[in-house]
Design an enzyme around this catalytic site. Structure first.
Site, PDB file in Angstrom:
ATOM      1  N   LYS A 173       1.027  -1.362   0.121  1.00 30.39           N
ATOM      2  CA  LYS A 173      -0.171  -0.272  -0.020  1.00 30.39           C
ATOM      3  C   LYS A 173       1.007   1.321   0.065  1.00 30.39           C
ATOM      4  O   LYS A 173       1.597   1.703   0.888  1.00 30.39           O
ATOM      5  CB  LYS A 173      -0.899  -0.081   1.112  1.00 30.39           C
ATOM      6  CG  LYS A 173      -1.881   1.137   0.973  1.00 30.39           C
ATOM      7  CD  LYS A 173      -2.613   1.585   2.107  1.00 30.39           C
ATOM      8  CE  LYS A 173      -1.875   2.621   2.988  1.00 30.39           C
ATOM      9  NZ  LYS A 173      -1.787   3.768   2.158  1.00 30.39           N
ATOM     10  N   GLY A 227       7.241   4.769   8.215  1.00 31.53           N
ATOM     11  CA  GLY A 227       6.601   5.785   8.247  1.00 31.53           C
ATOM     12  C   GLY A 227       6.640   6.533   9.682  1.00 31.53           C
ATOM     13  O   GLY A 227       7.720   6.232  10.166  1.00 31.53           O
ATOM     14  N   GLU A 230       4.208   7.259  15.402  1.00 26.85           N
ATOM     15  CA  GLU A 230       3.197   7.124  16.135  1.00 26.85           C
ATOM     16  C   GLU A 230       2.223   5.778  15.468  1.00 26.85           C
ATOM     17  O   GLU A 230       1.773   5.152  16.072  1.00 26.85           O
ATOM     18  CB  GLU A 230       2.017   8.420  16.017  1.00 26.85           C
ATOM     19  CG  GLU A 230       0.759   8.529  16.276  1.00 26.85           C
ATOM     20  CD  GLU A 230       0.260   9.788  15.712  1.00 26.85           C
ATOM     21  OE1 GLU A 230       0.739  10.419  14.736  1.00 26.85           O
ATOM     22  OE2 GLU A 230      -0.984   9.730  16.055  1.00 26.85           O
ATOM     23  N   GLY A 232       3.500   3.588  13.540  1.00 28.23           N
ATOM     24  CA  GLY A 232       4.419   2.371  13.785  1.00 28.23           C
ATOM     25  C   GLY A 232       4.208   1.557  15.186  1.00 28.23           C
ATOM     26  O   GLY A 232       3.952   0.162  15.111  1.00 28.23           O
ATOM     27  N   GLU A 250      10.355   1.126  10.377  1.00 29.27           N
ATOM     28  CA  GLU A 250      11.357   1.904   9.882  1.00 29.27           C
ATOM     29  C   GLU A 250      10.541   3.231  10.142  1.00 29.27           C
ATOM     30  O   GLU A 250       9.805   3.611   9.454  1.00 29.27           O
ATOM     31  CB  GLU A 250      12.106   1.831   8.487  1.00 29.27           C
ATOM     32  CG  GLU A 250      13.475   2.132   8.468  1.00 29.27           C
ATOM     33  CD  GLU A 250      13.476   3.696   7.891  1.00 29.27           C
ATOM     34  OE1 GLU A 250      13.246   4.620   8.669  1.00 29.27           O
ATOM     35  OE2 GLU A 250      13.508   3.890   6.597  1.00 29.27           O
ATOM     36  N   CYS A 284      13.544  10.486   6.682  1.00 26.71           N
ATOM     37  CA  CYS A 284      13.571   9.999   7.869  1.00 26.71           C
ATOM     38  C   CYS A 284      15.037  10.125   8.497  1.00 26.71           C
ATOM     39  O   CYS A 284      15.016  10.385   9.668  1.00 26.71           O
ATOM     40  CB  CYS A 284      13.019   8.534   7.818  1.00 26.71           C
ATOM     41  SG  CYS A 284      13.926   7.477   6.889  1.00 26.71           S
ATOM     42  N   GLU A 384      10.656  15.299  15.043  1.00 27.65           N
ATOM     43  CA  GLU A 384      10.776  15.139  13.605  1.00 27.65           C
ATOM     44  C   GLU A 384      10.047  16.183  12.983  1.00 27.65           C
ATOM     45  O   GLU A 384       8.814  16.463  13.056  1.00 27.65           O
ATOM     46  CB  GLU A 384      10.445  13.810  13.287  1.00 27.65           C
ATOM     47  CG  GLU A 384      10.969  13.645  11.648  1.00 27.65           C
ATOM     48  CD  GLU A 384      10.919  12.239  11.259  1.00 27.65           C
ATOM     49  OE1 GLU A 384       9.703  11.401  11.577  1.00 27.65           O
ATOM     50  OE2 GLU A 384      11.527  11.660  10.747  1.00 27.65           O
TER      51      GLU A 384
HETATM   52  P1  ADP Z   1       2.707  10.593   7.486  1.00 29.89           P
HETATM   53  O1  ADP Z   1       1.619  11.228   8.358  1.00 29.89           O
HETATM   54  O2  ADP Z   1       4.007  11.305   7.643  1.00 29.89           O
HETATM   55  O3  ADP Z   1       1.981  10.494   6.140  1.00 29.89           O
HETATM   56  P2  ADP Z   1       2.360   7.929   8.235  1.00 29.89           P
HETATM   57  O4  ADP Z   1       2.783   7.126   9.293  1.00 29.89           O
HETATM   58  O5  ADP Z   1       0.725   8.530   8.770  1.00 29.89           O
HETATM   59  O6  ADP Z   1       3.187   9.286   7.908  1.00 29.89           O
HETATM   60  O7  ADP Z   1       2.061   7.219   6.951  1.00 29.89           O
HETATM   61  C1  ADP Z   1       2.834   6.257   6.422  1.00 29.89           C
HETATM   62  C2  ADP Z   1       2.114   5.296   5.735  1.00 29.89           C
HETATM   63  O8  ADP Z   1       1.360   4.534   6.690  1.00 29.89           O
HETATM   64  C3  ADP Z   1       1.096   5.721   4.681  1.00 29.89           C
HETATM   65  O9  ADP Z   1       1.259   4.638   3.612  1.00 29.89           O
HETATM   66  C4  ADP Z   1      -0.076   5.784   5.284  1.00 29.89           C
HETATM   67  O10 ADP Z   1      -1.428   5.589   4.652  1.00 29.89           O
HETATM   68  C5  ADP Z   1      -0.087   4.504   6.333  1.00 29.89           C
HETATM   69  N1  ADP Z   1      -0.803   4.640   7.463  1.00 29.89           N
HETATM   70  C6  ADP Z   1      -1.376   5.795   8.363  1.00 29.89           C
HETATM   71  N2  ADP Z   1      -2.095   5.508   9.316  1.00 29.89           N
HETATM   72  C7  ADP Z   1      -2.000   3.963   9.285  1.00 29.89           C
HETATM   73  C8  ADP Z   1      -2.856   2.851   9.888  1.00 29.89           C
HETATM   74  N3  ADP Z   1      -3.625   3.339  11.061  1.00 29.89           N
HETATM   75  N4  ADP Z   1      -2.782   1.725   9.776  1.00 29.89           N
HETATM   76  C9  ADP Z   1      -2.009   1.336   8.595  1.00 29.89           C
HETATM   77  N5  ADP Z   1      -1.350   2.270   7.746  1.00 29.89           N
HETATM   78  C10 ADP Z   1      -1.547   3.461   8.011  1.00 29.89           C
END
Ligand code: ADP
Ligand code: MG
Length: 487
Positions: A173, A227, A230, A232, A250, A284, A384
């Site tokens: 995704k 990503g 939070e 993670g 990561e 990152c 960050e």
């Molecule tokens: P940012 O807010 O900087 O974009 P995120 O960690 O929110 O960083 O996003 C990184 C990836 O994680 C994106 O592909 C996002 O769609 C996905 N993502 C965000 N929230 C969730 C979640 N609750 N479960 C799974 N994937 C998520």
């Protein structure tokens, strides 16, 4: 332009026909529409990957053949490199030359893991008695792979290539903001006839729906995530609450870039600027905390500011652009929030902090921003930003430099600049980070491990470590006695 997702070897819309607009961040206008996956769409992709893992050819195919297919993928990326790089820049904003580098890295990553596929071996264990004991390395299963928007196709390659080499099947995704190169890549993959349908699935949708469906699924054996810290943490917790799927993460960083008075001054200026402003600071591992020895502090900050003001901002498609826009308006607002926090903290704003005007006002640009005399405990020094904003903190001596460098919840990367070999090596040993660069910043060779100490993550990607994430060990014990067991 309208794109479709790739589920079970078919290009499909979302089952309720919903789409999401994707922006060109340099112009602030809509570039394309992509499907917005529903839970049902993602579940269909998981079912395809599950079927291919449990009953399909992929996990049992000779490893050398899987490896050759990865080499074909590498070649196909190279054939389409120009087109993919342009699409990356249009969607993500970074300078075209940097997208070209990313696409080349993506191809190299498939080549690396293509070569590694038939070099995965188990071992024979030295046990006592009349028995033989050995370890098999087997693919971990169906993998959900969730990636961010800062290096879209390269992040996809870092995830997909080792998973395929190991014999896993997967659902990738991409980030909501930057799905286009992944979807175009799906079309390229579809042209590789030896890759069975359903082994690679690419779904586009948001985190809380599409991403979370992968994380909660009992049919997914592993999540690989890059990503925010939070999200993670939520993934790790949710894995524990469902099927204890394997998780590698990561995450964020607040990496120190440490400059000693005995560093080469020209290299130091360039390294400090490249460390933070490369890829608009949306990295990152960005060198977002500049620690500088007091005797060169003023000189370095002055020189940095002078050069930072000359960094050419612009549309990444235009030749000569050094820094593109931020990925979208929401992210720019977040970065501006940190600029406000910096100003209110009493740190000294040396340059930037503003949106450039004129032609660039349409896009999501922020000028390269340097804050000096930042309190090492303040939010600007600890959180960050993920944008072109750097916090400068002076230090007195080597031991203070080490203390400040490690004063962070994160531990992804660090830079050390000095001509003194023993000092450099001492810092290399003392700094708690997944990579330490000496007299350089940013290279992430795929032959070595990449990942975080502390809250920057769990596990390592790239290199031989990267494939371990997608393997599990099975011990096999063979009794060589022909008598019944005595008990
Ligand atoms: P940012 O807010 O900087 O974009 P995120 O960690 O929110 O960083 O996003 C990184 C990836 O994680 C994106 O592909 C996002 O769609 C996905 N993502 C965000 N929230 C969730 C979640 N609750 N479960 C799974 N994937 C998520
Ligand atoms: Mg988010």
């Amino acid at each position: 332009m309208t794109y479709r997702m790739y589920i079970d070897g078919e290009f499909v819309e979302s089952n309720n026909r919903q789409t999401r607009d994707v922006d060109n961040p340099a112009k602030g206008e809509v570039l394309a529409q992509v499907p917005e996956a529903t839970t049902a769409d993602v579940e269909r992709a998981i079912a395809a990957a599950r079927r291919e893992f449990d009953e399909g050819k992929w996990p049992n195919m000779p490893a050398a053949k899987r490896g050759r297919i990865l080499l074909q993928i590498a070649q196909a990326i190279r054939t389409h490199a120009k087109e993919l790089a342009r699409l990356e820049t249009l969607n993500m904003g970074k300078p075209l030359s940097e997208s070209e580098g990313d696409i080349a890295d993506a191809a190299d990553c498939f080549e690396y893991y293509g070569g590694l596929a038939n070099k995965i071996t188990g071992e024979v264990n030295p046990i006592s008695g009349r028995a033989l004991d050995f370890t098999l390395k087997e693919p971990v299963g169906v993998c959900g792979q969730i990636i961010p928007w800062n290096f879209p196709l390269m992040m996809a390659a870092w995830k997909i290539a080792p998973a395929l080499a190991a014999g896993c099947t997967l659902i990738l995704k991409p980030a909501e903001q930057t799905p286009l190169t992944a979807l175009r890549f799906a079309e390229i993959l579809d042209g590789i006839s030896d890759l069975p349908k359903g082994v690679v699935n690419i779904v586009t949708g948001d985190g809380p729906t599409a991403g979370a469906t992968l994380v909660k699924s009992h049919d997914v054996d592993k999540i690989a995530f890059t990503g925010s810290t939070e999200v993670g943490k939520w993934i790790l917790k949710t894995s524990a609450e469902t099927n204890l799927k394997k998780v590698t993460l990561e995450l964020g960083g607040k990496s120190p870039n440490v400059f000693f008075a005995d560093s080469d001054f020209e290299m130091a200026i360039a390294g400090a600027l490249f460390g933070i402003f490369y890829n608009q600071g949306e990295v990152c591992s960005a060198g977002s905390r500049i620690l500088v020895e007091k005797s060169i502090h003023k000189k370095l900050v002055d020189a940095m500011a002078e050069r930072a003001r000359q960094i050419r901002l612009g549309d990444g498609m235009e030749a000569g652009t050094k820094m593109g826009p931020l990925v979208n308006a929401e992210h720019r607002a977040r970065v501006e929030g940190f600029i406000r926090i910096g100003k209110e903290s009493g740190a000294k704003l040396v340059c930037g902090g503003n949106r450039p005007g004129g032609e660039l006002a349409r896009g999501y640009f922020i000028a390269p921003t340097i804050f000096d005399h930042v309190d090492f405990n303040s939010r600007l020094a600890q959180e960050e930003v993920f944008g072109p904003v750097v916090a400068v903190i002076p230090f007195e001596n080597e031991s203070e430099a080490i203390k400040l460098a490690n004063h962070s919840q994160y531990g992804l990367a660090a830079g050390v600049w000095t001509k003194d070999f023993t000092k450099a090596m001492h810092l290399v040993k003392k700094i708690r980070a997944g990579i330490v660069w000496v007299n350089h910043y940013h290279p992430a060779p795929m032959e070595g491990p990449w990942g975080g100490y502390k809250q920057s993550g769990i596990g390592r990607e790239l290199g031989k470590y990267g494939i371990e994430n997608y393997l599990q060990a099975k011990q096999v014990y063979i009794n060589l006695n022909s008598k019944p067991v005595q008990w």
